[in-house]
Design a protein around this motif. Structure first.
Motif, PDB file in Angstrom:
ATOM      1  N   THR A   1      -9.532   1.052  -0.451  1.00 13.44           N
ATOM      2  CA  THR A   1      -8.499   2.007  -0.065  1.00 13.44           C
ATOM      3  C   THR A   1      -9.047   3.326   0.461  1.00 13.44           C
ATOM      4  OG1 THR A   1      -8.353   3.025  -2.264  1.00 13.44           O
ATOM      5  CG2 THR A   1      -7.017   1.045  -1.871  1.00 13.44           C
TER       6      THR A   1
ATOM      7  N   TRP B   1     -11.832  -0.707  -5.726  1.00 15.79           N
ATOM      8  CA  TRP B   1     -10.588  -0.050  -5.292  1.00 15.79           C
ATOM      9  C   TRP B   1     -10.892   1.048  -4.277  1.00 15.79           C
ATOM     10  CZ3 TRP B   1      -5.440  -0.818  -7.126  1.00 15.79           C
ATOM     11  CH2 TRP B   1      -4.512   0.106  -6.638  1.00 15.79           C
TER      12      TRP B   1
ATOM     13  N   GLU C   1      -0.166  -0.769  -5.030  1.00 18.96           N
ATOM     14  CA  GLU C   1      -0.429   0.669  -4.951  1.00 18.96           C
ATOM     15  C   GLU C   1       0.852   1.480  -4.803  1.00 18.96           C
ATOM     16  OE1 GLU C   1      -3.620   3.618  -2.700  1.00 18.96           O
ATOM     17  OE2 GLU C   1      -2.741   1.941  -1.595  1.00 18.96           O
TER      18      GLU C   1
ATOM     19  N   HIS D   1       0.829  -1.204   0.000  1.00 21.99           N
ATOM     20  CA  HIS D   1       0.000   0.000   0.000  1.00 21.99           C
ATOM     21  C   HIS D   1       0.869   1.261   0.000  1.00 21.99           C
ATOM     22  CE1 HIS D   1      -4.162  -1.188   0.311  1.00 21.99           C
ATOM     23  NE2 HIS D   1      -3.933  -2.013   1.314  1.00 21.99           N
TER      24      HIS D   1
ATOM     25  N   MET E   1      -9.279   5.538  -7.577  1.00 20.76           N
ATOM     26  CA  MET E   1      -8.350   4.665  -8.267  1.00 20.76           C
ATOM     27  C   MET E   1      -7.398   5.466  -9.148  1.00 20.76           C
ATOM     28  SD  MET E   1      -9.056   1.655 -11.011  1.00 20.76           S
ATOM     29  CE  MET E   1      -9.314   2.903 -12.278  1.00 20.76           C
TER      30      MET E   1
ATOM     31  N   PRO F   1      -4.600  -3.716  -4.316  1.00 14.57           N
ATOM     32  CA  PRO F   1      -3.934  -2.533  -3.763  1.00 14.57           C
ATOM     33  C   PRO F   1      -2.858  -2.829  -2.731  1.00 14.57           C
ATOM     34  CG  PRO F   1      -6.312  -2.195  -3.874  1.00 14.57           C
ATOM     35  CD  PRO F   1      -6.076  -3.622  -4.224  1.00 14.57           C
TER      36      PRO F   1
END
Length: 222
Positions: free
Chosen positions: A105, A101, A72, A37, A109, A68
């Motif tokens: 998160t 996404w 990410e 992440h 995105m 992710p």
């Protein structure tokens, strides 16, 4: 545990937040597998600093699959000058994954402007060679990286110690995961480096782990 020279392992050990294990090869092309992440990169940065490295040292950042908690951080590494790469189907999946996404998160995105796509075959990193293995099932565009010279398999979320990646997320497919497992079972692996959880050392132990997983999750004829 006996690690190959120049391989540095940064396991994610927190139980309060999900993230992945990261692996750094201090070779001719300094390569990071699965940065995790973006908002947790400072943990990786601190661990790397203990070994004398910075995120700016990374020349190539690879992602095993498009979730992710594995990919990410590629964006920050690109900003710092690294090349970034994933499978073409992984990038396509990310583009279709916007709602999920943002749910996972809490952020919009981003675009992933990869520098090149990895695909089945050899990935030459200076004098080191990885074999890229296409291993769908947990996620579209999932790949594993096999460092044959050292007998190391970076398995992402395809296979763990006594477990496999979940298939109930978007794009998951149990039949494909079973085929991917069979594909990996034929490799000569002395060190299994999964995306989560502990590593596993020893050819016999790794082979037994494959067979136990196949029996438990897929049956003997998977």
């Amino acid at each position: 545990m006996s690690l190959p020279e120049r391989l540095y392992v940064y396991p994610w050990e927190s139980y309060t937040e999900n993230n992945c294990n990261s692996y750094f090869l201090d070779g001719p092309v300094k390569t990071l597998i699965d940065p995790g992440h973006a908002h947790l990169l400072h943990h990786l940065e601190a661990r790397m600093a203990q070994d004398g490295f910075t995120l700016e040292d990374v020349q190539l950042a690879l992602s095993t699959h498009p979730h992710p908690d594995h990919c990410e951080g590629l964006l920050k590494l690109k900003e710092l000058g690294a090349l970034i790469a994933m499978h073409e189907e992984a990038q396509a999946f990310i583009k279709s994954f916007s709602t999920q996404w943002e749910h996972v998160t809490g952020r919009k995105m981003p675009e992933f402007p990869v520098d090149f796509f990895v695909k089945e075959g050899r990935l030459t990193l200076g004098s080191e060679v990885f074999h890229v293995l296409e291993t769908p099932g947990h996620a579209p565009g999932s790949v594993c990286f096999y460092w044959e010279k050292e007998g190391v398999l970076f398995s992402g979320d395809v296979v763990f110690v006594q477990s496999v990646g979940r298939v109930d997320l978007p794009g998951g497919n149990a039949a494909l995961l079973a085929r991917s497992l069979e594909k990996l079972m034929g490799l000569d692996v002395r060190l299994l480096c999964p995306g989560h959880g502990p590593m596993l050392e020893g050819r016999g132990a790794v082979k037994e782990n494959f067979y136990l997983i196949r029996q438990y999750f897929f049956g003997p004829q998977a």
